[in-house]
Design an enzyme around this catalytic site. Sequence first.
Site, PDB file in Angstrom:
ATOM      1  N   LYS A 126      66.920  35.734  44.289  1.00  0.00           N
ATOM      2  CA  LYS A 126      65.867  36.730  44.094  1.00  0.00           C
ATOM      3  C   LYS A 126      64.980  36.740  45.328  1.00  0.00           C
ATOM      4  O   LYS A 126      64.913  35.751  46.072  1.00  0.00           O
ATOM      5  CB  LYS A 126      65.030  36.402  42.857  1.00  0.00           C
ATOM      6  CG  LYS A 126      64.334  37.611  42.242  1.00  0.00           C
ATOM      7  CD  LYS A 126      65.310  38.510  41.500  1.00  0.00           C
ATOM      8  CE  LYS A 126      64.586  39.694  40.844  1.00  0.00           C
ATOM      9  NZ  LYS A 126      65.520  40.534  40.067  1.00  0.00           N
ATOM     10  N   ASP A 166      64.289  46.014  42.564  1.00  0.00           N
ATOM     11  CA  ASP A 166      63.606  45.494  41.381  1.00  0.00           C
ATOM     12  C   ASP A 166      62.300  46.283  41.306  1.00  0.00           C
ATOM     13  O   ASP A 166      62.210  47.383  41.882  1.00  0.00           O
ATOM     14  CB  ASP A 166      63.381  43.979  41.512  1.00  0.00           C
ATOM     15  CG  ASP A 166      62.948  43.332  40.194  1.00  0.00           C
ATOM     16  OD1 ASP A 166      61.728  43.113  40.020  1.00  0.00           O
ATOM     17  OD2 ASP A 166      63.807  43.063  39.343  1.00  0.00           O
TER      18      ASP A 166
END
Length: 447
Positions: A126, A166
Amino acid sequence: MREAVQSIYDGVLDRNPGQPEFHQAVKEVFESIEPALERKPEYLDAAILERVTEPDRQIMFRVPWVDDSGKVQVNRGFRIEFSSALGPYKGGLRFRENVNLSIIKFLGFEQIFKNSLTGLAMGGGKGGSDFDPHGRSDAEVMRFCQSFMTELYRHIGLNTDVPAGDIGVGGREIGYLFGQYKRITNRFDAGVLTGKGLDWGGSLARTEATGFGTVYFADRMLGTKDDSFDGKRVVVSGSGNVAIYAIAKAQELGATVVACSDSSGLVVDEKGIDVALLQSVKEQRRERISAYADERASATFTPAGKGGIWQIKADIALPCATQNELNLDDAKALIANGVQVVAEGANMPCTPEAFHAFQSAGVLYAPGKASNAGGVATSGLEMQQNAARDPWTFEKTDAELHAIMDNIHDTCRATAEEYGHPGDYVVGANIAGFTKVADAMLDFGLV
């Protein structure tokens, strides 16, 4: 937690002080996987828990850029490459003012097991920045993205690390990031980023995938009770990409979605959310949710702090906004109002107290690592299309997504049953995701 696992968790706390979101994510997994540890003690002998909670590498870097007034701005960039046991690191980039190391690590940790559940060859990672694109001009966003990629490019690659979007990172941002990557490397590595534009390697259905997938999972849960979305009253938090397409798919299946939200407040529309209007407000004009109510006679707007979205009566609740948005009081309100299903479209939107309350009340509850895996699954399908240089139709991609979500549901349900926790999707998701990663780590030796 048993004593050995508690000791390992205490070590995580000691090594990662001041990271509450990461601590929360680790604790939830550790509490769920104890039946697997009892069955295979070699996981403890090989220190799998210690190793899986320590990222392969943690990258932090400065991102300097110039705003439209000529002022120099400085943000912080992150990329946490957590685990490549099952494939290249895979996970999104989040651009939001509250992004910090704890949030990126919790998201990366969750991503390991979410990606494992998809059945595709993807590890977990991430990244992101405390840059907030909201209210910034296209030129400012471009300059930031170019500066961000000037550092990030050296850490990513088709077989190393494949970022995606995201919160705060949509098609515009992915385009600027990919353009800078291509410029620096002199390579058109289409598969190095996912969520790309359709004209240059993107996948149909990727935009819709997380929201659609959440609804597919929830519908499969309802199917275990011989029920469906048809005729149900639904509340969806958020109004970004995930929420919009969860609303669209739920209504396509016969439900009425009566409320959605953003950080400024919520709207209630008893006639059902007008998806086209919501898309115009949020995706095209980038306005606050109140603009929806201004243009829709059947809708009312309530500012943030004046009432919560989870106080609204619903058969199905889909939290699609952000982490820890739904607490114990919210859960009690939903339960009192007769909620039947809660499926997480966001990452860890329910606090531990909230999801325990749902489980105790017999509510069908799906954790995000299972129910919102559709986005990363379709990113994996985008990587397949890029590798073969063979774009798929929307129908083919959506059918593959639907099959993956059904398989994740069935795997979680079967695993929970196998380990003595029938109907517990949290236990099922965590054990199924964890054991696949742990077995691969055992195969690789001490690395």
